[in-house]
Design an enzyme around this catalytic site. Structure first.
Site, PDB file in Angstrom:
ATOM      1  N   ARG A 217    -112.697  -6.792 -26.055  1.00  8.35           N
ATOM      2  CA  ARG A 217    -113.129  -6.728 -24.665  1.00  8.35           C
ATOM      3  C   ARG A 217    -114.385  -7.563 -24.438  1.00  8.35           C
ATOM      4  O   ARG A 217    -114.634  -8.054 -23.333  1.00  8.35           O
ATOM      5  CB  ARG A 217    -113.386  -5.263 -24.255  1.00  8.35           C
ATOM      6  CG  ARG A 217    -113.895  -5.128 -22.821  1.00  8.35           C
ATOM      7  CD  ARG A 217    -113.869  -3.685 -22.344  1.00  8.35           C
ATOM      8  NE  ARG A 217    -114.577  -2.786 -23.222  1.00  8.35           N
ATOM      9  CZ  ARG A 217    -115.911  -2.637 -23.250  1.00  8.35           C
ATOM     10  NH1 ARG A 217    -116.677  -3.352 -22.470  1.00  8.35           N
ATOM     11  NH2 ARG A 217    -116.454  -1.765 -24.072  1.00  8.35           N
TER      12      ARG A 217
ATOM     13  N   TYR B 239    -107.807 -17.354   0.053  1.00 11.38           N
ATOM     14  CA  TYR B 239    -106.631 -16.646  -0.455  1.00 11.38           C
ATOM     15  C   TYR B 239    -106.682 -15.189   0.016  1.00 11.38           C
ATOM     16  O   TYR B 239    -107.751 -14.589   0.133  1.00 11.38           O
ATOM     17  CB  TYR B 239    -106.630 -16.737  -1.977  1.00 11.38           C
ATOM     18  CG  TYR B 239    -105.636 -15.865  -2.679  1.00 11.38           C
ATOM     19  CD1 TYR B 239    -104.274 -16.017  -2.462  1.00 11.38           C
ATOM     20  CD2 TYR B 239    -106.055 -14.894  -3.580  1.00 11.38           C
ATOM     21  CE1 TYR B 239    -103.354 -15.215  -3.111  1.00 11.38           C
ATOM     22  CE2 TYR B 239    -105.150 -14.086  -4.248  1.00 11.38           C
ATOM     23  CZ  TYR B 239    -103.801 -14.248  -4.004  1.00 11.38           C
ATOM     24  OH  TYR B 239    -102.903 -13.455  -4.657  1.00 11.38           O
TER      25      TYR B 239
ATOM     26  N   ASP C 236    -113.814 -22.391  -5.211  1.00 11.85           N
ATOM     27  CA  ASP C 236    -112.526 -22.153  -5.866  1.00 11.85           C
ATOM     28  C   ASP C 236    -111.791 -23.484  -5.909  1.00 11.85           C
ATOM     29  O   ASP C 236    -111.399 -24.037  -4.884  1.00 11.85           O
ATOM     30  CB  ASP C 236    -111.730 -21.110  -5.080  1.00 11.85           C
ATOM     31  CG  ASP C 236    -110.476 -20.663  -5.810  1.00 11.85           C
ATOM     32  OD1 ASP C 236    -109.863 -21.501  -6.506  1.00 11.85           O
ATOM     33  OD2 ASP C 236    -110.096 -19.491  -5.665  1.00 11.85           O
TER      34      ASP C 236
ATOM     35  N   LYS D 274    -102.202 -20.720 -12.339  1.00 13.80           N
ATOM     36  CA  LYS D 274    -101.491 -21.671 -11.497  1.00 13.80           C
ATOM     37  C   LYS D 274    -101.195 -22.973 -12.256  1.00 13.80           C
ATOM     38  O   LYS D 274    -100.617 -22.940 -13.327  1.00 13.80           O
ATOM     39  CB  LYS D 274    -102.280 -21.916 -10.218  1.00 13.80           C
ATOM     40  CG  LYS D 274    -102.701 -20.635  -9.500  1.00 13.80           C
ATOM     41  CD  LYS D 274    -101.526 -19.752  -9.130  1.00 13.80           C
ATOM     42  CE  LYS D 274    -101.891 -18.609  -8.200  1.00 13.80           C
ATOM     43  NZ  LYS D 274    -102.794 -17.603  -8.761  1.00 13.80           N
TER      44      LYS D 274
END
Length: 397
Positions: free
Chosen positions: A54, A107, A179, A204
Site C-alpha cells: 500500500r 469529466y 488533466d 486510457k
C-alpha cells in the site's frame, strides 16, 4: 544434504548473470526487513526499500518513472485509477476554508467531486469556462488555492486557454493542475507552460488495451508530490502491481498506437461532418472547431484520437445508432486499441440534470468516440450505417 527451508519464502530469489528483458511482476504485499534498525532506515529515508505494498511497490515505481520521463518531470505517483489521482490533488492539497476553481466541462466524476465531495469537507468550489480567460479570472477568489482544468475537455473537446490561465495562476500564487489525459505528453506537456501539477488517467490511451485501471500525478514541487503521496497511501489509493505491469507493456507501443488512432480520428471526423444525419462534429483539427486556432497553437498539429458528434432524434435515435453498430463497442469509458463509443448523457454525465447537460452542449444525441487503430474505411462505413439507422428511428419516433 542441504537443509530443507522452513517455508518456500525463506529461499533466496535465484540469481542470474543476465537480466530479464520482460519486466518482472512483484505481487508481494509485504517485504521482510533484516532488523528493526533496517526498517527505521527505510522509513526515515536513509535507505530505499519497500515495506508494505500500500505504501509502494516496484511495478508502480517503474511505471511512475516512465510516465514522469514522458512529462519531463522528476518523480511521480501512480494511483489505482484516474479519479484516485484527481482525489490526491483536490483532497490531498486543500483543506477546509480553501476554494477550488474548476473548468466547467470537466469529466463527469471530476465535476461530481467538485460539486458534492469537496463542499461537504468545507472546501468551496466553483466552475468557469476555461476557454474564456477573462471569465475564468473573474471566478478567482481570495481563498482560491487550486485550479483544475482539462487541456481538452471530456467529452466536448473544448481547448482551454492554458497559457493565460497558467499566467494568472502564477501571478496570484494559485496552484494549477492540468488533466492531460486526452492530449497526452505526445501533444502537450503542461509543465512547460507553467502547470504545477499534471494528471493522467493511465487507463486510457497510455495503457491502451482496456485491461488496466490506473492514474498518475506529478508535480514540479517535490513537497507537493510528497503530500499527495501521503494522502494516497493513507486512503489506500494504491495501484495493482499487475495493472502497472500491463500499463508498462502498453507504453511500449504508445506512440505507434497514438499515431494510427490520431490519423483515423481525422478521417472519421471528416466523414461524419459530411454525413447528412450529423448535426455537428467536434474535433480540434477541423477548422470549424470553436477553439481550432488555440488548438493549433497549443497542440502543434497533434489533434488526438477523440471525436465527438451529435445527431438529431433524441434517445430513440441514440439507441438505434448503438444497436446498428455492434462491431463498435458501446462503453461508458475509453482506452482500447479498438474504437469505443460513449453516450455521455447515460454514462459520464448522467449525474447532471438535463438542463446542466444542455448548458454543456450534451444532448441525448451527443456521442463521444475514442478512435482506435482499425482499418479507417471499415470504421467510416460502420458509423455511416449506424447514423442512417438512427435517422430512420428518429423519423419513426
Amino acid at each position: 544434504m542441504a537443509e530443507r527451508p522452513l517455508t518456500p519464502r525463506s529461499l533466496p530469489w535465484p540469481e542470474s548473470a543476465a537480466r530479464p528483458i520482460g519486466a518482472p511482476i512483484q505481487p508481494s504485499v509485504v517485504y521482510a526487513a533484516e532488523s528493526p534498525d533496517a526498517l527505521d532506515a527505510q522509513y526515515e529515508g536513509r535507505a530505499h526499500g519497500y515495506t508494505y505494498a500500500r505504501e509502494g511497490h516496484p511495478n508502480a515505481d517503474r511505471l511512475a518513472a516512465l510516465i514522469s520521463a514522458m512529462e519531463r518531470v522528476e518523480g511521480g505517483l501512480v494511483t489505482g485509477s484516474g479519479m484516485a489521482a484527481v482525489a490526491a490533488v483536490l483532497m490531498g492539497l486543500t483543506r477546509a476554508g480553501d476554494h477550488v476553481l474548476g473548468g466547467d466541462q470537466l469529466y463527469g466524476r471530476s465535476l461530481r467531486m467538485m460539486s458534492e465531495e469537496l463542499p461537504r469537507l468545507g472546501i468551496s468550489t466553483s466552475l468557469a469556462d476555461p476557454t474564456d480567460a477573462e471569465a475564468f479570472a473573474a471566478a478567482i477568489t481570495p481563498q482560491t488555492r487550486l485550479i483544475l482544468i482539462e487541456a481538452v475537455s471530456n467529452p466536448t473537446l473544448r481547448v482551454a486557454d492554458l497559457e493565460a490561465i497558467a499566467r494568472m495562476a502564477r501571478e496570484r500564487g494559485i496552484l494549477l493542475a492540468v488533466d492531460n489525459t486526452f492530449t497526452t505528453p505526445r501533444a502537450l506537456r503542461p509543465f512547460d507552460l507553467g502547470a504545477d501539477i499534471v494528471i493522467h488517467s493511465v487507463t486510457k490511451l497510455m495503457a491502451g488495451h482496456s485491461d488496466a485501471t490506473l492514474g498518475w500525478v506529478g508535480a514540479r514541487d517535490a513537497a507537493l508530490l510528497e503530500r499527495m503521496r501521503a494522502f494516497a497511501v493513507t486512503l489506500g489509493l494504491t495501484p495493482s502491481p499487475f495493472d502497472c505491469w500491463l500499463a508498462e507493456r502498453g507504453l511500449m507501443t504508445f506512440e505507434l498506437r497514438h499515431e494510427r488512432a490520431e490519423a483515423n480520428a481525422a478521417r472519421l471526423a471528416e466523414a461524419l461532418a459530411g454525413h447528412p444525419g450529423v448535426r455537428r462534429v467536434l474535433y480540434p483539427g477541423r477548422a470549424d472547431h470553436p477553439d481550432h486556432a488555440r488548438a493549433r497553437a497549443l497542440l502543434g498539429g497533434r489533434w488526438g484520437n477523440m471525436v465527438s458528434f451529435e445527431i438529431a432524434g433524441g434517445r430513440a435515435a441514440a439507441n438505434a445508432l448503438v444497436r446498428a453498430a455492434p462491431e463498435i463497442a458501446f462503453a461508458p469509458t475509453l482506452g482500447d486499441v479498438a474504437t469505443t463509443l460513449s453516450h455521455p448523457a447515460s454514462s459520464s454525465h448522467r449525474a447532471l440534470g438535463p438542463e446542466a447537460r444542455a448548458a454543456l452542449g450534451i444532448s441525448e444525441g451527443f456521442f463521444r468516440v475514442s478512435v482506435g487503430v482499425e482499418d479507417p474505411q471499415a470504421l467510416i462505413s460502420a458509423f455511416g450505417r449506424a447514423i442512417d439507422a438512427a435517422a430512420e428511428a428518429g423519423e419513426r419516433a
